[in-house]
Design an enzyme around this catalytic site. Structure first.
Site, PDB file in Angstrom:
ATOM      1  N   GLY A  10      -6.831   0.854   4.345  1.00 21.42           N
ATOM      2  CA  GLY A  10      -8.230   1.287   4.324  1.00 21.42           C
ATOM      3  C   GLY A  10      -8.605   1.980   3.036  1.00 21.42           C
ATOM      4  N   GLY A  11      -7.609   2.486   2.313  1.00 18.70           N
ATOM      5  CA  GLY A  11      -7.838   3.061   0.989  1.00 18.70           C
ATOM      6  C   GLY A  11      -8.770   4.260   0.975  1.00 18.70           C
ATOM      7  N   THR A  12      -9.370   4.484  -0.195  1.00 20.17           N
ATOM      8  CA  THR A  12     -10.268   5.623  -0.388  1.00 20.17           C
ATOM      9  C   THR A  12     -11.442   5.566   0.567  1.00 20.17           C
ATOM     10  OG1 THR A  12      -9.665   5.939  -2.708  1.00 20.17           O
ATOM     11  CG2 THR A  12     -11.829   6.729  -2.031  1.00 20.17           C
ATOM     12  N   ARG A  24     -15.421   8.637 -11.265  1.00 19.38           N
ATOM     13  CA  ARG A  24     -14.085   8.204 -10.897  1.00 19.38           C
ATOM     14  C   ARG A  24     -13.330   7.740 -12.131  1.00 19.38           C
ATOM     15  NH1 ARG A  24     -12.945   9.200  -5.588  1.00 19.38           N
ATOM     16  NH2 ARG A  24     -11.551   7.384  -5.519  1.00 19.38           N
ATOM     17  N   GLU A  67     -26.358  19.044 -13.245  1.00 21.85           N
ATOM     18  CA  GLU A  67     -26.342  17.667 -13.735  1.00 21.85           C
ATOM     19  C   GLU A  67     -26.708  17.636 -15.221  1.00 21.85           C
ATOM     20  OE1 GLU A  67     -26.199  14.086 -14.866  1.00 21.85           O
ATOM     21  OE2 GLU A  67     -25.510  14.485 -12.825  1.00 21.85           O
ATOM     22  N   ASP A 113     -12.721  -1.045  -7.483  1.00 25.84           N
ATOM     23  CA  ASP A 113     -12.978   0.037  -8.431  1.00 25.84           C
ATOM     24  C   ASP A 113     -12.203  -0.092  -9.733  1.00 25.84           C
ATOM     25  OD1 ASP A 113     -14.730   1.169  -6.668  1.00 25.84           O
ATOM     26  OD2 ASP A 113     -13.716   3.099  -6.534  1.00 25.84           O
ATOM     27  N   GLU A 169       0.842  -1.196   0.000  1.00 25.47           N
ATOM     28  CA  GLU A 169       0.000   0.000   0.000  1.00 25.47           C
ATOM     29  C   GLU A 169       0.877   1.246   0.000  1.00 25.47           C
ATOM     30  OE1 GLU A 169      -2.441   2.799  -0.273  1.00 25.47           O
ATOM     31  OE2 GLU A 169      -3.354   0.798  -0.258  1.00 25.47           O
ATOM     32  N   HIS A 207     -43.006  -3.048  16.163  1.00 30.31           N
ATOM     33  CA  HIS A 207     -43.711  -1.762  16.093  1.00 30.31           C
ATOM     34  C   HIS A 207     -43.348  -0.939  17.332  1.00 30.31           C
ATOM     35  CE1 HIS A 207     -46.958   1.102  15.359  1.00 30.31           C
ATOM     36  NE2 HIS A 207     -47.237   1.003  16.659  1.00 30.31           N
TER      37      HIS A 207
END
Length: 473
Positions: A37-39, A282, A202, A322, A32, A456
């Site tokens: 833990g990365g992104t 990404r 968007e 990813d 690493e 409930h």
């Protein structure tokens, strides 16, 4: 002989693969270049959810009087203390992950991983030293990084990425978010709650324009954003950006298509804002890692091809997470699942990945969650299906906690009653979707769900209610 497995990338996929392979008896080296833990842990899931929790608390304090609570002074946000809280959460989880790896005798190598040839990886340390690691199997989990817009390059000050905003030192008075997908909508909810004047731009015709998200959820989210005074510009793009001191002049340009040709007379609009947050997806970050030395096959976007065993076209090489690109599912929990499959197969098992029941959790305000087919997807596939919905305002718990915005939809097969899709928007639905995932994964029917007694008062009651409605009860 003990199998030597080297893993490049210690995000959710690499971490899960390392633990599984070690438990199966492999000698594991985990490479690493940044942090365990990365992104997800450092620049994504965990820090953004810490900030989202602060946003919800801030909103709830603002409506305390509704519940008979009188506050003498208006609440204010100390962004530095929030960033400190975020960092402590990250450190705690990072420490725990390192402890798990140590317990399983996983060797952690900090540095840049480079594949020299089949069977050999070199790890380049920051001090210039290089360590060579031999492997029998290689698992790649190098992740992705924020995409961008070439005409609007990041400067880290006025034009920022989703990484930058997680270390912000002050709340901007005004914020334009380019991209109304998951990341853009989450940050819009957070910073609107913090008091920023937020505008979303968007290019497509709806928020959360993902095939996995039901159109009804997008409509409810847009309605709730309007209530929060978040300006939503659909079918629009950002054109010219002029930086003037500490402010930016942004031109919003309408995108005209056959579906919205009636808007062809709309003119560009200029806004003066503090910051521009780019959330346009990404991109692959595998450059310079030597993957060509083992003949790794990539598509035109730089994403890696794998089969159902997570095996690449290179012998003994697997890939997860990813780096597989949007054709798969770019989610942390999916990377973990893929990591387990890759580790199993690297140790001689024959495990296949299953993408049919992957839950999607979107931490907007209100939250959105989904699993399985949407109503539109079921129609496209020619399935004899039906879709039934229940509003959250019918729930006693929703009324009691003052969170009545929301809707639950179940897509089911008419002939068998099988639940083939669950789509939720509302309070706590990112937790509730686990029941939907269990139903889709295990072939649960409407009758079985309707006959399952739900406590409930809870938000979860909506699942039984909508199942009964689908049974015409």
């Amino acid at each position: 002989m003990t199998s030597r497995i080297t893993i490049i990338g210690a995000g959710p996929g690499g971490y899960a693969a390392a633990l599984r392979a070690a438990r199966l008896g492999a000698k594991v080296s985990l490479v690493e270049r940044d942090q365990i833990g990365g992104t997800c842990l450092h620049r994504g899931c965990i820090p953004s959810k810490t900030m989202k929790t602060a946003a919800e608390i801030f909103e709830n304090l603002g409506r305390a009087k509704e519940f008979g609570i009188n506050c003498k002074n208006s609440p204010s946000l100390d962004i530095r203390r929030l960033m400190g809280k975020k960092d402590r959460v990250i450190q705690t989880l990072n420490h725990g992950m390192r402890g798990q790896l140590k317990e399983q005798n996983v060797t952690i190598l900090k540095g840049e991983g480079f594949v020299n040839k089949h069977g050999l990886v070199s790890v380049r340390h920051g001090d210039g030293l290089t360590k060579e690691v031999q492997w029998d199997r290689l698992i790649l989990s190098t992740g992705s990084e924020p995409g961008g817009i070439p005409s609007i390059p990041y400067d880290g000050e006025r034009i920022i990425s989703s990484d930058d905003i997680l270390n912000i030192s002050e709340i901007p008075d005004s914020l334009i978010i380019v991209g109304g997908g998951v990341i853009g909508c989450e940050f819009a909810s957070i910073f609107s709650a913090f008091g920023s004047r937020v505008t979303i731009v968007e290019a497509l015709s709806r928020l959360l324009p993902l095939s996995a998200v039901d159109d009804a959820c997008s409509k409810v989210l847009q309605r709730e954003m309007k209530k929060r005074k978040i300006a939503v510009n659909l079918n629009s793009t950002v054109g010219k950006v002029d930086i003037k001191g500490e402010r930016a002049i942004v031109t919003i340009i309408p995108v005209i298509s056959e579906k919205n040709s009636e808007k062809k007379n709309l003119k560009p609009v200029e806004l003066e804002i503090d910051k521009i947050l780019i959330c346009t997806g990404r991109r692959s970050n595998i450059a310079g890692m030597g993957f060509g030395n083992i003949g790794l096959e990539l598509d035109s976007g730089g994403w890696v091809f794998v089969d159902q065993h997570m095996q690449t076209g290179a012998e003994g090489v697997y890939a997860v997470g990813d780096m597989l690109g949007p054709e798969k599912v770019m989610l942390a929990h999916m990377a973990s699942a893929e990591g387990l499959v890759a580790a199993d197969n690297s140790m001689g098992k024959k495990t296949e990945i299953d993408y049919s029941a992957v839950p999607n959790a979107i931490f907007t305000i209100p939250e959105v969650a989904c699993v399985g087919l949407t109503e539109a997807q079921a129609c496209e596939r020619g399935l004899n299906s039906r879709a039934d919905s229940i509003l959250f305002r019918t729930l006693g718990k929703a009324q009691a906690i003052g969170e009545i915005a929301g809707e639950a939809k179940i897509v089911s097969d008419v002939e068998t009653g099988l639940i083939i899709g669950v789509h939720l928007i509302g309070s706590h639905v990112t937790d509730l979707i686990a029941e939907g995932a269990l139903a889709v994964k295990n072939g649960i029917t409407l009758k079985e769900l309707a006959e399952t007694i739900h406590a409930h008062p809870t938000i979860a009651e909506v699942m039984a209610d909508v199942a009964r409605k689908a049974l015409d009860e």
